[in-house]
Write a protein that holds these residues in place. Structure first.
Motif, mmCIF file in Angstrom:
data_model
loop_
_atom_site.group_PDB
_atom_site.id
_atom_site.type_symbol
_atom_site.label_atom_id
_atom_site.label_comp_id
_atom_site.label_asym_id
_atom_site.label_seq_id
_atom_site.Cartn_x
_atom_site.Cartn_y
_atom_site.Cartn_z
ATOM 1 N N ILE A 259 0.755 -1.237 0.153
ATOM 2 C CA ILE A 259 0.107 0.094 -0.073
ATOM 3 C C ILE A 259 0.821 1.220 0.074
ATOM 4 C CG2 ILE A 259 -1.639 1.299 1.424
ATOM 5 C CD1 ILE A 259 -2.857 -1.376 2.307
ATOM 6 N N SER A 260 1.775 1.132 0.937
ATOM 7 C CA SER A 260 2.904 2.359 0.885
ATOM 8 C C SER A 260 3.386 2.675 -0.431
ATOM 9 C CB SER A 260 3.976 2.002 1.968
ATOM 10 O OG SER A 260 4.960 3.065 1.820
ATOM 11 N N GLU A 261 3.934 1.647 -1.160
ATOM 12 C CA GLU A 261 4.511 1.970 -2.411
ATOM 13 C C GLU A 261 3.688 2.190 -3.454
ATOM 14 O OE1 GLU A 261 6.899 -1.667 -3.160
ATOM 15 O OE2 GLU A 261 8.106 -1.428 -1.406
ATOM 16 N N MET A 262 2.349 1.419 -3.544
ATOM 17 C CA MET A 262 1.377 1.977 -4.585
ATOM 18 C C MET A 262 1.066 3.289 -4.506
ATOM 19 S SD MET A 262 -0.729 -1.682 -4.815
ATOM 20 C CE MET A 262 -2.114 -1.159 -5.825
ATOM 21 N N PHE A 267 4.438 5.202 6.442
ATOM 22 C CA PHE A 267 3.553 4.987 7.625
ATOM 23 C C PHE A 267 4.378 4.636 8.817
ATOM 24 C CE2 PHE A 267 5.486 1.144 5.555
ATOM 25 C CZ PHE A 267 5.770 0.175 6.587
ATOM 26 N N GLU A 268 3.619 4.876 10.163
ATOM 27 C CA GLU A 268 4.022 4.777 11.149
ATOM 28 C C GLU A 268 3.267 3.516 12.073
ATOM 29 O OE1 GLU A 268 4.154 8.288 13.446
ATOM 30 O OE2 GLU A 268 5.618 9.181 12.268
ATOM 31 N N VAL A 269 3.885 2.483 12.616
ATOM 32 C CA VAL A 269 3.117 1.259 13.630
ATOM 33 C C VAL A 269 3.103 1.762 15.099
ATOM 34 C CG1 VAL A 269 3.230 -0.836 13.930
ATOM 35 C CG2 VAL A 269 3.940 -0.024 11.848
ATOM 36 N N ASN A 270 2.019 1.754 15.654
ATOM 37 C CA ASN A 270 1.789 1.944 16.940
ATOM 38 C C ASN A 270 1.363 0.421 17.348
ATOM 39 O OD1 ASN A 270 0.686 2.385 19.586
ATOM 40 N ND2 ASN A 270 0.276 4.616 19.104
ATOM 41 N N GLU A 271 2.223 -0.210 18.147
ATOM 42 C CA GLU A 271 1.935 -1.602 18.505
ATOM 43 C C GLU A 271 1.142 -1.875 19.582
ATOM 44 O OE1 GLU A 271 2.553 -4.470 17.318
ATOM 45 O OE2 GLU A 271 4.101 -4.047 15.729
ATOM 46 N N ALA A 272 1.212 -0.638 20.551
ATOM 47 C CA ALA A 272 0.285 -0.530 21.735
ATOM 48 C C ALA A 272 -0.948 -0.563 21.525
ATOM 49 C CB ALA A 272 0.804 0.651 22.628
ATOM 50 N N LEU A 273 -1.606 0.385 20.243
ATOM 51 C CA LEU A 273 -2.741 0.640 19.919
ATOM 52 C C LEU A 273 -3.278 -0.426 18.697
ATOM 53 C CD1 LEU A 273 -3.139 4.564 20.214
ATOM 54 C CD2 LEU A 273 -3.901 2.688 21.723
ATOM 55 N N LYS A 274 -2.256 -1.082 18.211
ATOM 56 C CA LYS A 274 -2.423 -2.003 17.148
ATOM 57 C C LYS A 274 -2.679 -1.116 15.780
ATOM 58 C CE LYS A 274 -1.401 -5.965 18.886
ATOM 59 N NZ LYS A 274 -0.227 -6.597 18.421
ATOM 60 N N GLN A 275 -2.185 -0.113 15.556
ATOM 61 C CA GLN A 275 -2.666 0.995 14.602
ATOM 62 C C GLN A 275 -1.500 1.143 13.782
ATOM 63 O OE1 GLN A 275 -4.003 4.362 16.642
ATOM 64 N NE2 GLN A 275 -6.153 3.778 16.853
ATOM 65 N N ILE A 276 -1.799 1.244 12.275
ATOM 66 C CA ILE A 276 -0.807 1.565 11.280
ATOM 67 C C ILE A 276 -1.307 2.862 10.621
ATOM 68 C CG2 ILE A 276 0.467 0.968 9.211
ATOM 69 C CD1 ILE A 276 -0.182 -2.003 10.287
ATOM 70 N N THR A 277 -0.847 3.991 10.837
ATOM 71 C CA THR A 277 -1.151 5.375 10.107
ATOM 72 C C THR A 277 -0.202 5.465 9.034
ATOM 73 O OG1 THR A 277 -1.825 6.016 12.253
ATOM 74 C CG2 THR A 277 -1.612 7.602 10.506
ATOM 75 N N PHE A 278 -0.951 5.911 7.781
ATOM 76 C CA PHE A 278 -0.475 6.322 6.576
ATOM 77 C C PHE A 278 -0.526 7.811 6.482
ATOM 78 C CE2 PHE A 278 -1.545 1.998 6.028
ATOM 79 C CZ PHE A 278 -0.210 1.501 5.259
ATOM 80 N N GLN A 279 0.462 8.527 5.886
ATOM 81 C CA GLN A 279 0.425 9.639 5.817
ATOM 82 C C GLN A 279 1.340 10.207 4.477
ATOM 83 O OE1 GLN A 279 1.747 11.342 9.338
ATOM 84 N NE2 GLN A 279 3.768 10.441 9.059
#
Length: 279
Positions: A259-262, A267-279
Motif C-alpha cells: 500500500i505504501s509503495e502503490m 507509515f508509522e506503526v503503533n504496537e500498543a494501539l495496534k494501529q498503522i497510520t499512513f501519511q
C-alpha cells in the motif's frame, strides 16, 4: 545358512525403513554397510560373526541412524514447553528456531525442550505455522493421528470433531502421514488434506484474497478483521480504487509495504494501539 541367503535376509531387514528415504538412497546405504560388514577378507568367517552383523543392523534400526539421519517418526510422545491460548484472540508465538506460530483461541501446543535440533510439536486445536527453513532438522506437527512434516513452508493445521484433522498448505511442500497407514501424501500449495473416520481426501482450496477494482477501504477492513490492526489512511484516499491479489496468510508487513509503495505513502506503526497510520 549360507552367505548368499544371509546376505538376502539382512538386506530385507535393512529395507524395512520409513518411506522418507528414496530407493536409490537405501541401495547406496546398503552397499556401504555391506562393504563394511562383508569385506573380501571376511568371506570365510564363522556364522556367529554374521549373526553379530545382523545384531548391528538391529541396533542401527533401534537408534534410527541408517547411516544418514534419524528417520521421521509418526508416533511420538512430546514433553517440553507448553503454550496455551486462553484468550479470545489469535496469539503469535516465536519458537526457538524463529519459526512463527499463530495459535487460535482455545488451542495449545507443546514442543520439545531441545527444539533447535528436534523440531517436533504436538497441537490441540488450530494453528498457522510459518516454518524457518532447516534442511538438517525437519519440522513435524502431530495432531491426533496425523503427522505433518516440512522443511520450510507455511500451513494451517486444525482439529475438527473427535479425530478429524485438516491441513491447508499456503507455501512450500509438506508430507502427510496417518498413524497405522503406510501411504504418505505430498501436498502442493493450494491443496487441503482432510482426515476423518479413517479416510483421507486431498482437494484444492482458495488460498488467495482478490480485490478487483475495489475501494481501498475494503483492504483496510480485511486487514483489521484478519490481522487485528487498524489501518488509518488520509481521508482523500478512502475512495481510491485498488486491484490486488494477496495470499490469505500473507505477512502484514508485506501488505502494508505494498500500500505504501502503490500510493507513495509513509507509515508509522503503533504496537500498543495496534494501529498503522499512513501519511
Amino acid at each position: 545358512m549360507d552367505e548368499n541367503k544371509l546376505d538376502e535376509e539382512l538386506k530385507k531387514i535393512w529395507e524395512e525403513k520409513p518411506m522418507i528415504h528414496s530407493d536409490h538412497t537405501k541401495e547406496d546405504s546398503w552397499e556401504e554397510f555391506r562393504s563394511r560388514a562383508f569385506s573380501s577378507k571376511k568371506k570365510n568367517v564363522a556364522w556367529r560373526k554374521y549373526a553379530a552383523a545382523a545384531a548391528v543392523i538391529v541396533m542401527f534400526i533401534g537408534t534410527g541412524l541408517y547411516f544418514i539421519k534419524e528417520p521421521l517418526k509418526t508416533d511420538i510422545s512430546i514433553a517440553g514447553n507448553v503454550i496455551e491460548n486462553t484468550t479470545s484472540k489469535v496469539k503469535t508465538i516465536f519458537l526457538p528456531d524463529s519459526s512463527r506460530v499463530e495459535l487460535s483461541p482455545a488451542s495449545k501446543i507443546e514442543y520439545t525442550a531441545d527444539f533447535s535440533v528436534n523440531r517436533k510439536i504436538a497441537l490441540e486445536g488450530e494453528a498457522y505455522f510459518k516454518v524457518k527453513k532447516d534442511k538438517k532438522h525437519p519440522f513435524q506437527v502431530f495432531c491426533k493421528e496425523t503427522t505433518t512434516t516440512v522443511l520450510g513452508t507455511s500451513f494451517i493445521v486444525k482439529e475438527y470433531d473427535q479425530k478429524g484433522v485438516v491441513v491447508e498448505l499456503y507455501e512450500g511442500s509438506v508430507q502427510m502421514n496417518v498413524k497405522g497407514q503406510e501411504k504418505n501424501w505430498i501436498l502442493k500449495p493450494g491443496e487441503k488434506f482432510t482426515y476423518g473416520d479413517g479416510a483421507v481426501t486431498v482437494a484444492d482450496f482458495e488460498r488467495f484474497m482478490d480485490f478487483d477494482n475495489e475501494k481501498l477501504n475494503a483492504v483496510t477492513a480485511y486487514v483489521e478483521s484478519n490481522y487485528g490492526y487498524q489501518l488509518i489512511l488520509p481521508e482523500t484516499y478512502h475512495d481510491k480504487r485498488i486491484t490486488l491479489r494477496i495470499n490469505k496468510k500473507e505477512d502484514l508487513k508485506t501488505i502494508v509495504q505494498l500500500i505504501s509503495e502503490m500510493y507513495n505513502l509513509n507509515f508509522e506503526v503503533n504496537e500498543a494501539l495496534k494501529q498503522i497510520t499512513f501519511q
